[in-house]
Structures are given as structure tokens and as C-alpha cells.
Design a protein around this motif. Structure first.
Motif, PDB file in Angstrom:
ATOM      1  N   PRO A  48      -5.111 -25.161  45.896  1.00  0.00           N
ATOM      2  CA  PRO A  48      -5.349 -25.639  44.513  1.00  0.00           C
ATOM      3  C   PRO A  48      -6.805 -26.955  45.546  1.00  0.00           C
ATOM      4  N   GLY A  49      -7.645 -27.613  44.168  1.00  0.00           N
ATOM      5  CA  GLY A  49      -8.745 -27.882  44.397  1.00  0.00           C
ATOM      6  C   GLY A  49      -9.761 -27.318  44.999  1.00  0.00           C
ATOM      7  N   ALA A  50      -9.658 -25.908  45.773  1.00  0.00           N
ATOM      8  CA  ALA A  50     -10.813 -25.224  45.819  1.00  0.00           C
ATOM      9  C   ALA A  50     -12.998 -25.110  45.344  1.00  0.00           C
ATOM     10  N   TYR A 159       2.573 -21.976  53.126  1.00  0.00           N
ATOM     11  CA  TYR A 159       1.325 -21.421  52.177  1.00  0.00           C
ATOM     12  C   TYR A 159       0.124 -21.767  53.166  1.00  0.00           C
ATOM     13  N   HIS A 160      -0.340 -20.785  53.344  1.00  0.00           N
ATOM     14  CA  HIS A 160      -2.464 -20.869  54.144  1.00  0.00           C
ATOM     15  C   HIS A 160      -3.164 -21.242  53.232  1.00  0.00           C
ATOM     16  N   THR A 161      -3.916 -22.297  53.447  1.00  0.00           N
ATOM     17  CA  THR A 161      -4.704 -22.279  52.510  1.00  0.00           C
ATOM     18  C   THR A 161      -5.569 -21.220  52.051  1.00  0.00           C
ATOM     19  N   GLY A 162      -6.021 -20.447  53.634  1.00  0.00           N
ATOM     20  CA  GLY A 162      -6.896 -18.815  53.683  1.00  0.00           C
ATOM     21  C   GLY A 162      -6.187 -18.131  53.354  1.00  0.00           C
ATOM     22  N   ASN A 163      -5.727 -17.648  52.272  1.00  0.00           N
ATOM     23  CA  ASN A 163      -4.426 -16.903  52.001  1.00  0.00           C
ATOM     24  C   ASN A 163      -3.152 -17.276  50.745  1.00  0.00           C
ATOM     25  N   SER A 184     -10.871 -27.875  53.690  1.00  0.00           N
ATOM     26  CA  SER A 184      -9.568 -26.891  53.125  1.00  0.00           C
ATOM     27  C   SER A 184      -8.636 -27.831  52.595  1.00  0.00           C
ATOM     28  N   GLY A 185      -7.726 -29.669  54.099  1.00  0.00           N
ATOM     29  CA  GLY A 185      -6.744 -29.218  53.818  1.00  0.00           C
ATOM     30  C   GLY A 185      -7.506 -30.952  52.712  1.00  0.00           C
ATOM     31  N   VAL A 186      -8.319 -31.751  52.810  1.00  0.00           N
ATOM     32  CA  VAL A 186      -9.423 -32.607  51.790  1.00  0.00           C
ATOM     33  C   VAL A 186      -9.294 -32.161  50.799  1.00  0.00           C
ATOM     34  N   GLN A 187      -9.286 -30.799  50.369  1.00  0.00           N
ATOM     35  CA  GLN A 187      -9.165 -30.840  48.336  1.00  0.00           C
ATOM     36  C   GLN A 187      -7.978 -30.099  48.471  1.00  0.00           C
ATOM     37  N   THR A 188      -6.960 -29.724  48.752  1.00  0.00           N
ATOM     38  CA  THR A 188      -5.858 -29.256  48.512  1.00  0.00           C
ATOM     39  C   THR A 188      -5.463 -30.927  49.093  1.00  0.00           C
ATOM     40  N   VAL A 371       5.507 -26.319  52.371  1.00  0.00           N
ATOM     41  CA  VAL A 371       4.759 -27.088  53.548  1.00  0.00           C
ATOM     42  C   VAL A 371       3.010 -26.290  54.005  1.00  0.00           C
ATOM     43  N   ILE A 372       2.571 -26.249  53.449  1.00  0.00           N
ATOM     44  CA  ILE A 372       1.013 -26.076  53.347  1.00  0.00           C
ATOM     45  C   ILE A 372       0.233 -26.034  55.074  1.00  0.00           C
ATOM     46  N   PHE A 373       0.295 -24.992  55.473  1.00  0.00           N
ATOM     47  CA  PHE A 373      -1.041 -25.268  56.309  1.00  0.00           C
ATOM     48  C   PHE A 373      -2.726 -25.126  56.182  1.00  0.00           C
ATOM     49  N   ALA A 374      -3.182 -25.622  56.509  1.00  0.00           N
ATOM     50  CA  ALA A 374      -4.678 -25.945  56.117  1.00  0.00           C
ATOM     51  C   ALA A 374      -5.179 -26.452  57.589  1.00  0.00           C
ATOM     52  N   THR A 375      -4.855 -25.053  57.918  1.00  0.00           N
ATOM     53  CA  THR A 375      -5.117 -24.967  60.075  1.00  0.00           C
ATOM     54  C   THR A 375      -6.410 -24.561  60.053  1.00  0.00           C
TER      55      THR A 375
END
Ligand code: NAP
Length: 530
Positions: A48-50, A159-163, A184-188, A371-375
Motif C-alpha cells: 500500500p502506498g508504493a 507480509y514483506h513489502t518487497g514481496n 517502504s515502511g514510511v510509504q506503507t 505484521v508487515i516487514f519493511a526490512t
């Protein structure tokens, strides 16, 4: 086995342009793509938000008059869905799909010196043989999961933002955790904050985030862009960062404190991501100059975030401004004033493990629904590292790069003939507007393949001394800046065990382009041909 002149890994911006360019030049091309569609980064990062933080006019192809004439951007900064539509449009308009094998991952590539060709193995289907093998799988494409015990215990979705899944994910009314506060974390987080019942953001290192000044493009904006597109692209090609803005000539100390503040305020309120960075020439080379802009952002955080304790936790102090990629996100700092948003500083309150119900920190267990991993990513070397690439005498690329990547011009690595990298380590790619760097690499490689074909050469391999000199130059340029001071993915610091080395070339895209062109004009100086 099927044979091609060129096999390419990845159907993102690079892979699509490679098909068009090489096919036009009479080469047979196969692109192997793990996803079910085109897009590369923009396929996988569907969180979301990408949104791209480079303007639409600069984050698009410049090689195709048809595409430029027929595609209309709708916003100043392109969203992920719009970028994916764009790349699908390009694939259809230029009829590129027949050259792409989807849902297939390249697993191995083995150099056969006798026949001067690569045998490329995939996770399904027969291996294929090619003369040239091009890694276009992305510089920032291999998701890096967090090192947290017990992730598998958690009963809710992760979830991982990159997948990100390609089905809608609805967080309405949920208690959501986000780990990671990069782009990615900021946008999500800013995209889902209105949806969720509670949002907890786990921060290891505070970032410098500037507001995103996005807006719909006015009617007529596309026509105006088309009128100046050629000049805009040309300026970008020779710029430092692949964008059409002049690099400043003034030092931060050439102006009064008041004027400097006014310059930063203007950049903050009106401009693009690179605006703050492009205010004064010495921000990335002089610690005191950098401190002026860093302090400006810190002041903004204090101004926006009402709780001074939270504001201090959000304040970056451990590394100079922009030595990690700054983020953009409208309403990021403002979000922390809302009652349902909580910041957990992992330096004070580390995560111990994930549990069935959520996350256990040093202060106790916190329940979550998702839980979202924006790592982040195993950047620059990750994509090559997951393919078993065996070059001359069976040497594995990952063994050669065990102490850090070695390339000549970021384009090839000695001992791996006919293996090309797009925006690889040693090139400026990730520090530029990527599409401009991609086009430069594709054009250079295509010219090289034509030159080899004309001369009757079957293989090309960089001379090891040239490669060493290039990597020393990359390091020397980096050492003249503040960049190596940050624990960033530029130096591999985000991946435990990865050797620390500054990987991108900081000399600027224009300078780099001139060097690559000079090498070609000198008969590909520094390369050996058979
Ligand atoms: P990133 O910048 O590497 O950020 C990852 C975040 O996760 C960092 O805050 C990092 O903390 C944290 N983290 C990593 N491992 C962790 C762990 N085990 N525990 C806790 N926190 C952990 O990754 P990203 O946000 O995905 O962005 C990567 C790059 O992709 C960007 O720099 C940019 O180049 C590109 N990108 C661009 C856009 C855009 O165009 N707008 C959007 C997204 C991504 P540390 O800082 O302490 O390592």
C-alpha cells in the motif's frame, strides 16, 4: 537445448528495453522472469502506498517515440499501479511478451569456454544455451527478512513489502505492526494509518523524511512535457543523478544562516525528493555543511511531532543527512501525533521474539492481527548471489565476491566472460533515477555486442587489473564523501555477515557515461576478446 544469442534475467525496466534493443539489432533474446507478469521491482513491491520518488517525466523510457507519444502520466510521482500499467503497456505496444518466459526462475549459469557460451538452468523446463547472459534482476530486488526469532510462530499473516501479494489486503480495524522505517515502511505506514485500529511502528534507525509534494498532472502537462522531453532526457543523461536539475555550485557557507534556512524551507515545501540534497554542493562532502541540513530536518521533526519524547526518538543523529537514502512521505511525522499510532524504539525496547499472538519485546508481549516487514533488501549483490553462476575454471561468482563485489565499470566481472550486469555494484545506478542508468547500460552493452559481432569475437572478459583499478576508484570517490559513514544498504550493512564495502559509483551518471563511452571508443580498453 534451445539456443539464444542473449538470455536475460528479469522483465523489469531493464529486461523490457533489452528485448526491444537487441531484437532490433538482430539478436535472438530470451528473458526469464520469476513473476507471472512484467514489472520487476514494480511487480513485487505492490505494498500500500508504493510510489516512485522520482518524477514520472524522469522515471520513464526515453528511447521510444511511440511510447512517449501514446502514454500519459496522471501524477507528478507515479504510483506502483501506474508504473505497472506503464510497463504492461510498453510490453504490449512493442510486442515484447513473446520473448519472455514467465513463472520461471533462473537457478544456475555455467560458462563453457570451448563453445564460448553459457548454459542457463531454470527451476522449470530444459536449460537453455546462450552466447551472452545478462543479469537484469534488479539492484534492490531480493527481500531481506528481519532476523527475529519465532516468525513462524505468529498465527496472523505476515507480509514483506518487497514481496507483496497481488490480491487486495484489507487492514481495516486491525492492530498492525510495521517493522522498518525506510522508504517502504514510511510509504506503507502513511498509506494504511487511516484504515487500521492501531499502528505500531518498530524503528531501529530514524530516517530523514521529506514531505511528498505530489499532485495530479494538469490537462496539457503531458503535451508540454513532450515538447521538451528530448532536452529534459538529454540533460538527465549527463547529470549526476539522472534528473534534469543543476548540481549546485554554492557551499552551504556561502550564504547567511537566514538565507540557508530559506533555501531549505523552499526545498522542503515545494520541491522534489532531491531538492534538499541539491541545495548546496558540499552537503555530502563536508560534515559541517551536512549538519546544517540535518539540523533543519531535525527542527521540522520537533515542530511537527507534539510529544517531545517521540520527536526525539524520530530524530536521526547517528549518520549524516542523505548518506542513507532519504524517504519521502506526506504526513509521516504528523502520523505520530495520532492516538492510535505508537513508535517503538528498538534500541531501547528490542524485539525478543514473535509469539503466537504478536511480538514480544523487552517490555512484554504486544498482540497484533498482522505484521508487515519493511526490512529492505539484500541490495546490489543479492540477485546475482542467488543464482549458481560458475565462470572460468568453475569459479563461482559468489565465491569471487565473498569479500565484496568486484566489477569493471559495474558492467562485468573478470573470469565471467559474456556475463553483463545492469546497474550492478560499481555503477552509479542506485544513486540515480534508475531508468536513465538502465538505458545507459543497455545501450552500452548493445553497442558492445554489435562491435563483437562485427569483429567476429565470441567472448569478452574484463582484464583483472582494470577491474581492480575501477573498484579502487569507486572506493576512492566514496571515501571523498560522507556516504560510507552510514550503516546503509549501499555498504551492505543491513545484511548480517555481508562484507562492508561501498558498492555504488558516486562519480555521477554523466561522468560515468563519459568513462564508459571512452572505454568503448578506445576499442573496449580493459577488456580481452577472443
Ligand atoms: P531500507 O531502506 O533498507 O529500510 C529497511 C528498514 O528496515 C530500515 O529502517 C532498517 O533499519 C529496518 N530493518 C532492517 N532489518 C531490521 C531488523 N532485523 N529489525 C528491525 N528493523 C530492521 O529498505 P526499503 O525501505 O525497502 O527501501 C530500500 C530502497 O528501495 C530505498 O532506499 C530506495 O532506494 C528504494 N525504494 C524507493 C522507494 C521510492 O521510490 N519511493 C520506495 C521504496 C523503496 P536500519 O536503518 O537500522 O537498517
Amino acid at each position: 537445448m534451445e539456443r539464444f544469442d542473449v538470455v536475460v534475467v528479469g522483465a523489469g525496466f531493464s529486461g523490457l528495453y533489452l528485448i526491444q534493443k537487441l531484437r532490433d539489432l538482430g539478436f535472438s533474446v530470451l528473458v526469464v522472469e520469476a513473476a507471472s507478469g512484467v514489472g520487476g521491482t514494480w511487480y513485487w513491491n505492490a505494498y500500500p502506498g508504493a510510489r516512485c520518488d522520482v518524477e514520472s517525466f524522469d522515471y520513464c523510457y526515453s528511447f521510444s517515440p511511440e511510447i512517449e507519444a501514446e502514454w500519459d502520466w496522471s501524477e507528478r510521482y507515479p504510483s506502483q499501479p501506474e508504473l505497472l500499467r506503464y510497463l504492461n503497456f510498453v510490453a504490449d505496444r512493442l510486442n515484447l511478451r513473446p520473448h519472455i518466459r514467465f513463472d520461471t526462475r533462473v537457478t544456475s549459469a555455467t560458462w563453457n569456454a570451448e563453445d564460448a557460451c553459457w548454459t542457463v538452468g531454470c527451476d522449470r523446463g530444459e536449460p537453455v544455451v546462450c552466447r551472452h547472459f545478462i543479469l537484469a534482476g534488479g539492484a534492490i530486488s531480493v527481500p531481506k527478512p528481519p532476523e527475529i526469532d519465532g516468525i513462524e510462530n505468529f498465527l496472523g499473516p505476515t507480509y514483506h513489502t518487497g514481496n507483496w501479494p497481488h490480491v487486495p489486503v484489507d487492514f481495516t480495524g486491525q492492530r498492525v505492526a510495521i517493522i522498518g522505517t525506510g522508504s517502504s515502511g514510511v510509504q506503507t505506514s502513511t498509506a494504511i494509518v487511516d484504515q487500521v485500529a492501531a499502528l505500531t511502528i518498530f524503528q531501529r534507525t530514524p530516517n530523514y523524511t521529506a514531505p511528498l509534494i505530489n499532485y495530479p498532472l494538469e490537462p496539457g502537462a503531458m503535451d508540454a512535457f513532450r515538447g521538451i522531453a528530448a532536452a529534459r532526457h538529454e540533460k538527465s543523461r549527463h547529470s549526476r543523478q539522472g534528473i534534469p536539475y543543476d548540481f549546485p555550485t554554492r557551499s552551504a557557507f556561502d550564504v547567511s544562516d537566514d538565507e540557508r534556512e530559506a533555501v531549505y524551507s523552499h526545498a522542503w515545501e515545494n520541491s522534489h525528493l532531491f531538492a534538499l540534497r541539491l541545495t548546496f554542493r558540499d552537503l555530502l562532502t563536508d560534515e559541517a555543511a551536512n549538519e546544517t541540513v540535518a539540523e533543519f530536518v531535525r527542527g521540522k521533526i520537533r515542530e511537527i511531532v507534539s510529544d517531545p519524547v517521540v520527536a526525539e526518538k524520530l530524530t536521526p543523529r547517528s549518520y549524516p543527512f542523505s548518506t542513507k537514502r532519504p524517504c519521502i512521505g506526506r504526513g509521516y511525522y504528523e502520523m505520530f501525533n495520532r492516538d492510535h499510532v505508537r513508535l517503538v524504539d528498538l534500541n531501547e525496547t528490542p524485539i525478543l521474539r514473535m509469539t503466537l499472538a504478536g511480538i514480544e519485546t523487552s517490555e512484554g508481549e504486544m498482540p497484533f492481527d498482522a505484521v508487515i516487514f519493511a526490512t529492505g533488501f539484500d541490495a546490489l549483490t543479492g540477485a546475482a548471489g542467488r543464482i549458481d553462476i560458475a565462470g572460468c575454471d568453475g569459479q563461482m561468482l559468489r565465491s569471487k565476491w565473498a569479500g565484496g563485489p568486484e566489477t569493471y565499470l559495474g558492467l562485468m566481472s573478470s573470469g565471467f566472460p559474456n556475463l553483463f550486469l545492469i546497474t550492478g555494484p560499481g555503477s552509479p545506478g542506485p544513486l540515480t533515477a534508475m531508468v536513465k542508468s538502465i538505458e545507459q547500460h543497455v545501450d552500452w552493452i548493445a553497442d558492445c555486442l554489435v562491435w563483437m559481432r562485427d569483429k567476429g569475437f565470441t567472448s569478452i572478459d574484463p582484464v583483472v587489473e582494470y577491474e581492480s583499478a575501477w573498484m579502487a576508484h569507486v572506493q576512492e570517490v566514496a571515501d571523498g564523501t560522507l556516504y560510507p559513514r552510514a550503516n546503509s544498504w549501499y555498504v551492505g550493512a543491513n545484511v548480517p555477515g555481508k562484507p562492508r564495502r561501498f558498492m555504488p559509483y558516486l562519480g555521477g551518471l554523466g561522468v560515468y557515461r563519459a568513462k564508459c563511452d571512452a572505454v568503448a571508443q578506445a576499442g573496449y580498453e580493459g577488456f580481452e576478446f577472443v
